[in-house]
Motif scaffolding. Structure first.
Motif, PDB file in Angstrom:
ATOM      1  N   HIS A 105      34.315  21.204  -3.263  1.00 22.72           N
ATOM      2  CA  HIS A 105      35.638  20.949  -2.688  1.00 22.72           C
ATOM      3  C   HIS A 105      36.725  21.664  -3.494  1.00 22.72           C
ATOM      4  CE1 HIS A 105      34.279  18.028   0.268  1.00 22.72           C
ATOM      5  NE2 HIS A 105      33.545  17.462  -0.667  1.00 22.72           N
ATOM      6  N   LYS A 106      37.705  22.216  -2.788  1.00 23.53           N
ATOM      7  CA  LYS A 106      38.833  22.870  -3.426  1.00 23.53           C
ATOM      8  C   LYS A 106      40.128  22.097  -3.232  1.00 23.53           C
ATOM      9  CE  LYS A 106      36.734  27.431  -2.995  1.00 23.53           C
ATOM     10  NZ  LYS A 106      36.862  28.821  -2.470  1.00 23.53           N
ATOM     11  N   ASP A 107      40.027  20.975  -2.520  1.00 19.90           N
ATOM     12  CA  ASP A 107      41.194  20.120  -2.283  1.00 19.90           C
ATOM     13  C   ASP A 107      40.808  18.684  -2.637  1.00 19.90           C
ATOM     14  OD1 ASP A 107      43.717  19.322  -1.541  1.00 19.90           O
ATOM     15  OD2 ASP A 107      43.679  20.337   0.396  1.00 19.90           O
ATOM     16  N   ILE A 108      41.766  17.790  -2.636  1.00 20.42           N
ATOM     17  CA  ILE A 108      41.542  16.399  -3.036  1.00 20.42           C
ATOM     18  C   ILE A 108      40.538  15.722  -2.109  1.00 20.42           C
ATOM     19  CG2 ILE A 108      42.656  14.141  -3.207  1.00 20.42           C
ATOM     20  CD1 ILE A 108      45.173  15.613  -4.149  1.00 20.42           C
ATOM     21  N   ILE A 109      39.570  15.046  -2.695  1.00 16.86           N
ATOM     22  CA  ILE A 109      38.551  14.332  -1.931  1.00 16.86           C
ATOM     23  C   ILE A 109      39.145  13.015  -1.432  1.00 16.86           C
ATOM     24  CG2 ILE A 109      36.297  13.186  -2.057  1.00 16.86           C
ATOM     25  CD1 ILE A 109      35.592  15.299  -4.251  1.00 16.86           C
ATOM     26  N   GLN A 418      44.055  11.835  -8.244  1.00 19.16           N
ATOM     27  CA  GLN A 418      43.772  10.873  -7.196  1.00 19.16           C
ATOM     28  C   GLN A 418      42.279  10.604  -7.219  1.00 19.16           C
ATOM     29  OE1 GLN A 418      45.474  11.514  -3.290  1.00 19.16           O
ATOM     30  NE2 GLN A 418      47.175  12.688  -4.142  1.00 19.16           N
ATOM     31  N   SER A 419      41.916   9.347  -6.991  1.00 18.08           N
ATOM     32  CA  SER A 419      40.518   8.978  -7.162  1.00 18.08           C
ATOM     33  C   SER A 419      40.061   8.032  -6.062  1.00 18.08           C
ATOM     34  CB  SER A 419      40.325   8.307  -8.532  1.00 18.08           C
ATOM     35  OG  SER A 419      38.979   7.973  -8.746  1.00 18.08           O
ATOM     36  N   THR A 420      38.793   8.140  -5.721  1.00 11.04           N
ATOM     37  CA  THR A 420      38.163   7.173  -4.837  1.00 11.04           C
ATOM     38  C   THR A 420      36.820   6.799  -5.444  1.00 11.04           C
ATOM     39  OG1 THR A 420      37.439   6.736  -2.557  1.00 11.04           O
ATOM     40  CG2 THR A 420      37.079   8.951  -3.393  1.00 11.04           C
ATOM     41  N   LEU A 421      36.415   5.563  -5.250  1.00 13.32           N
ATOM     42  CA  LEU A 421      35.202   5.052  -5.888  1.00 13.32           C
ATOM     43  C   LEU A 421      34.248   4.538  -4.820  1.00 13.32           C
ATOM     44  CD1 LEU A 421      35.083   2.818  -9.041  1.00 13.32           C
ATOM     45  CD2 LEU A 421      33.987   1.982  -6.972  1.00 13.32           C
ATOM     46  N   TYR A 422      32.977   4.904  -4.945  1.00  7.32           N
ATOM     47  CA  TYR A 422      31.964   4.417  -4.006  1.00  7.32           C
ATOM     48  C   TYR A 422      30.729   4.001  -4.793  1.00  7.32           C
ATOM     49  CZ  TYR A 422      28.524   4.095  -0.293  1.00  7.32           C
ATOM     50  OH  TYR A 422      27.551   3.632   0.554  1.00  7.32           O
ATOM     51  N   PHE A 423      30.241   2.777  -4.543  1.00  8.28           N
ATOM     52  CA  PHE A 423      29.052   2.277  -5.231  1.00  8.28           C
ATOM     53  C   PHE A 423      27.954   2.000  -4.223  1.00  8.28           C
ATOM     54  CE2 PHE A 423      26.580  -1.342  -7.089  1.00  8.28           C
ATOM     55  CZ  PHE A 423      25.973  -0.601  -8.103  1.00  8.28           C
ATOM     56  N   ASN A 424      26.812   2.656  -4.399  1.00  9.71           N
ATOM     57  CA  ASN A 424      25.631   2.417  -3.572  1.00  9.71           C
ATOM     58  C   ASN A 424      24.748   1.438  -4.340  1.00  9.71           C
ATOM     59  OD1 ASN A 424      23.039   2.547  -2.320  1.00  9.71           O
ATOM     60  ND2 ASN A 424      23.590   4.506  -1.411  1.00  9.71           N
ATOM     61  N   GLU A 425      24.814   0.163  -3.937  1.00 12.47           N
ATOM     62  CA  GLU A 425      24.124  -0.878  -4.689  1.00 12.47           C
ATOM     63  C   GLU A 425      22.607  -0.721  -4.627  1.00 12.47           C
ATOM     64  OE1 GLU A 425      24.177  -5.773  -5.080  1.00 12.47           O
ATOM     65  OE2 GLU A 425      25.726  -4.713  -3.968  1.00 12.47           O
ATOM     66  N   ALA A 426      22.086  -0.314  -3.469  1.00  6.27           N
ATOM     67  CA  ALA A 426      20.636  -0.183  -3.305  1.00  6.27           C
ATOM     68  C   ALA A 426      20.052   0.844  -4.264  1.00  6.27           C
ATOM     69  CB  ALA A 426      20.310   0.174  -1.862  1.00  6.27           C
ATOM     70  N   SER A 433      35.485  10.083  -7.580  1.00  2.00           N
ATOM     71  CA  SER A 433      36.119  11.392  -7.416  1.00  2.00           C
ATOM     72  C   SER A 433      37.374  11.476  -8.264  1.00  2.00           C
ATOM     73  CB  SER A 433      36.459  11.642  -5.944  1.00  2.00           C
ATOM     74  OG  SER A 433      37.546  10.822  -5.543  1.00  2.00           O
ATOM     75  N   PHE A 434      37.595  12.664  -8.832  1.00  4.10           N
ATOM     76  CA  PHE A 434      38.820  12.968  -9.571  1.00  4.10           C
ATOM     77  C   PHE A 434      39.397  14.231  -8.942  1.00  4.10           C
ATOM     78  CE2 PHE A 434      36.149  10.580 -12.421  1.00  4.10           C
ATOM     79  CZ  PHE A 434      37.017   9.693 -13.035  1.00  4.10           C
ATOM     80  N   ASN A 435      40.394  14.048  -8.080  1.00  6.26           N
ATOM     81  CA  ASN A 435      40.939  15.153  -7.288  1.00  6.26           C
ATOM     82  C   ASN A 435      39.814  15.809  -6.486  1.00  6.26           C
ATOM     83  OD1 ASN A 435      43.535  14.608  -8.180  1.00  6.26           O
ATOM     84  ND2 ASN A 435      43.381  16.010  -9.908  1.00  6.26           N
ATOM     85  N   GLN A 437      36.870  16.870  -7.855  1.00  7.83           N
ATOM     86  CA  GLN A 437      35.608  16.757  -8.587  1.00  7.83           C
ATOM     87  C   GLN A 437      34.879  15.468  -8.209  1.00  7.83           C
ATOM     88  OE1 GLN A 437      37.329  17.248 -12.663  1.00  7.83           O
ATOM     89  NE2 GLN A 437      35.714  18.784 -12.889  1.00  7.83           N
ATOM     90  N   LEU A 438      33.538  15.530  -8.280  1.00  7.76           N
ATOM     91  CA  LEU A 438      32.700  14.354  -8.030  1.00  7.76           C
ATOM     92  C   LEU A 438      31.864  14.050  -9.256  1.00  7.76           C
ATOM     93  CD1 LEU A 438      31.374  15.008  -4.398  1.00  7.76           C
ATOM     94  CD2 LEU A 438      32.804  13.078  -5.103  1.00  7.76           C
ATOM     95  N   MET A 439      31.961  12.822  -9.753  1.00  8.48           N
ATOM     96  CA  MET A 439      31.189  12.405 -10.920  1.00  8.48           C
ATOM     97  C   MET A 439      30.208  11.312 -10.505  1.00  8.48           C
ATOM     98  SD  MET A 439      32.750  14.347 -13.133  1.00  8.48           S
ATOM     99  CE  MET A 439      32.018  13.787 -14.659  1.00  8.48           C
ATOM    100  N   LEU A 440      28.988  11.398 -11.017  1.00  9.45           N
ATOM    101  CA  LEU A 440      27.945  10.417 -10.708  1.00  9.45           C
ATOM    102  C   LEU A 440      27.584   9.638 -11.961  1.00  9.45           C
ATOM    103  CD1 LEU A 440      25.653   9.141  -8.987  1.00  9.45           C
ATOM    104  CD2 LEU A 440      24.230  11.095  -9.665  1.00  9.45           C
ATOM    105  N   LEU A 441      27.633   8.313 -11.842  1.00  9.54           N
ATOM    106  CA  LEU A 441      27.196   7.417 -12.898  1.00  9.54           C
ATOM    107  C   LEU A 441      26.039   6.607 -12.322  1.00  9.54           C
ATOM    108  CD1 LEU A 441      28.089   6.848 -15.813  1.00  9.54           C
ATOM    109  CD2 LEU A 441      29.474   4.960 -14.950  1.00  9.54           C
TER     110      LEU A 441
END
Length: 478
Positions: A105-109, A418-426, A433-435, A437-441
């Motif tokens: 991505h080149k723009d905000i997620i 700007q950030s959005t958070l998604y948790f896949n419990e399964a 997301s940070f603008n 960028q996508l980070m996986l924990l």
């Protein structure tokens, strides 16, 4: 401690009648099994003598037929100690190293979502680039979202939701329209419906469908005019909207629908609901809860911050309840089993609310040093994530309202984001997301969640039928 433990609760005054019993051996005040069950049943209702008889047997481990205060307190302390051990032994997640996903991505997620049907993740950025990721979070392909209303250079996606029961996605734009794309299309991304003429730009959406009846579904919308609107579908599996008789056949044909058509009732397969309790404040998040048949919405205002709009049977209007939260909130999440709403406070606090009590929260989780921008329940664990503007991620124990874990210092260093958070419990995956960028924990696999009763290996077990007790032999060092 003022009373005995029954089904996990203490009841004051239940054992005060120990004082009135006759002294037993060595002057102790005692109760027989019958006296104990009668006294307990008189105080705690509804209950049965069988339940308290079982409790008496657990307290009277030596099978004397009588119990005193020492036996009761010993039982309660042991029971509480076991509960405490179970709580401490509940697994705190261990995480793998933070991973940066492919920078496509080149723009905000704007959104991250998971498609259960195809086991893949979707990410969409403001410029309409859609990323399709496999279950292993490897990029499969990218698609460009387009709309007839604006040129590609002027396109601005505000939000996206997945329509899991019909394998579609709904995408909202600043052009005050929503487009419904078919994911089954051989053309890549085919726009089946274009809903235009909305009064305000939709900036948040939520989609729910009945798992037992796929025809029943609800798309909830929140816009910049303070409106919360919903489209309730009654035959979603057949068609979301009516197709004009004159429309061209084939999946390439886009059916254009005006919002006024929906409001007027022209489309028999759906109807609309709405409220404007947020007035002119931007609606930052919406959700529909089937557990109490209500719409939840929030703003950053400190008046009508959180609104619950209850559906009334056979009536087109909504009955609303509002929560005024100091300084407003950025986001919320709802746990249907615990019947709690968690709010991400601009005042650095995470509050837990009972949906039926607006006067004060059921709990306040304090520890963040900056505005909380996201909250997410871990349903099965009864835990909660919260993420703040200073890039601190906290994990909370809901029952004890304590912070179990704090993660900081590993995220990107950008000051404004700007950030959005998604948790896949399964899958135990937290994607942030940070603008652009996508980070996986990702959680490490848990080896065991069993609570052991002994520190050494048990080599022998004997049962005494007279005293109805077990004797264990442990493999300890001589």
């Amino acid at each position: 401690v003022s009373g005995p433990l029954h089904k996990g609760k203490f009841y004051p005054g239940c054992l005060e009648n120990f004082d009135s019993r006759s002294p037993g051996l060595n002057g102790r005040v005692v109760m027989t099994r019958e006296e104990f069950t009668e006294q307990m049943c008189a105080v705690i209702r509804p209950s049965t003598k069988e339940e308290f008889g079982e409790m008496f047997d657990k307290i009277d481990v030596t099978r004397d037929g009588i119990i005193d205060w020492d036996k009761v307190t010993s039982f309660m302390l042991l029971d509480l100690n076991e509960k405490d051990e179970r709580t401490r032994s509940s697994v705190i997640p261990q995480w793998k190293n933070l991973q940066l996903l492919s920078p496509i991505h080149k723009d905000i997620i704007q959104n991250i979502t998971f498609l259960k049907g195809s086991s893949c993740y979707l990410t969409v950025s403001r410029n309409g680039l859609l990323g399709v990721w496999g279950e292993n979070l490897k990029l499969q392909r990218t698609l460009q979202i387009t709309t007839e209303a604006v040129k590609l250079k002027d396109l601005w996606v505000t939000t996206l939701v997945s329509l899991g029961n019909v394998n579609k996605i709904a995408v909202a734009f600043t052009s005050k329209e929503i487009c419904f794309y078919d994911l089954n299309s051989k053309q890549g991304l085919s726009c089946q419906y274009r809903l235009h003429g909305l009064q305000g730009t939709v900036i948040c959406m939520d989609y729910w469908y009945n798992p037992h009846d796929g025809d029943e579904a609800i798309l909830t919308l929140g816009d910049v005019c303070g409106q919360v609107q919903a489209i309730s579908f009654t035959s979603a599996l057949i068609s979301l909207f009516e197709r004009p008789a004159s429309s061209a056949e084939g999946e390439e044909a886009t059916v254009t629908i005006s919002w006024q058509e929906l409001v007027s009732g022209y489309h028999k397969c759906c109807y609309t609901l709405k409220h404007k309790l947020h007035y002119k404040d931007w609606v930052k998040q919406v959700a529909y809860s089937s557990s109490f048949d209500a719409f939840i919405s929030s703003t950053t205002s400190n008046v009508n911050t959180l609104v619950l709009a209850w559906r009334e049977k056979l009536k087109p209007r909504l009955k609303t309840t509002s929560f005024d939260i100091a300084q407003g909130i950025n986001a919320f999440d709802f746990h249907s089993r615990l019947n709690l709403i968690a709010t991400a406070g601009i005042n650095h606090r995470v509050c837990l609310w009972n949906p039926y009590v607006t006067s004060k929260p059921a709990g306040v989780l304090q520890g963040h040093s900056a505005s909380v921008i996201a909250v997410q329940f871990i349903t099965e664990r009864k835990q909660l994530f919260s993420f703040s503007k200073d890039k601190v991620l906290r994990l909370w124990d809901i029952q004890h309202q304590l912070c179990m874990q704090r993660i900081a210092g590993s995220f990107p260093k950008s000051l404004d984001f700007q950030s959005t958070l998604y948790f896949n419990e399964a899958h135990g995956r937290l994607i942030i997301s940070f603008n652009n960028q996508l980070m996986l924990l990702e959680m490490k696999q848990e080896t065991s969640r069993k609570v052991t009763s002994h520190g050494k290996a048990v080599t022998c077990v004997l049962y005494n039928s007279v005293f109805k007790q077990h004797y264990l032999h442990l493999n300890e060092e001589p």
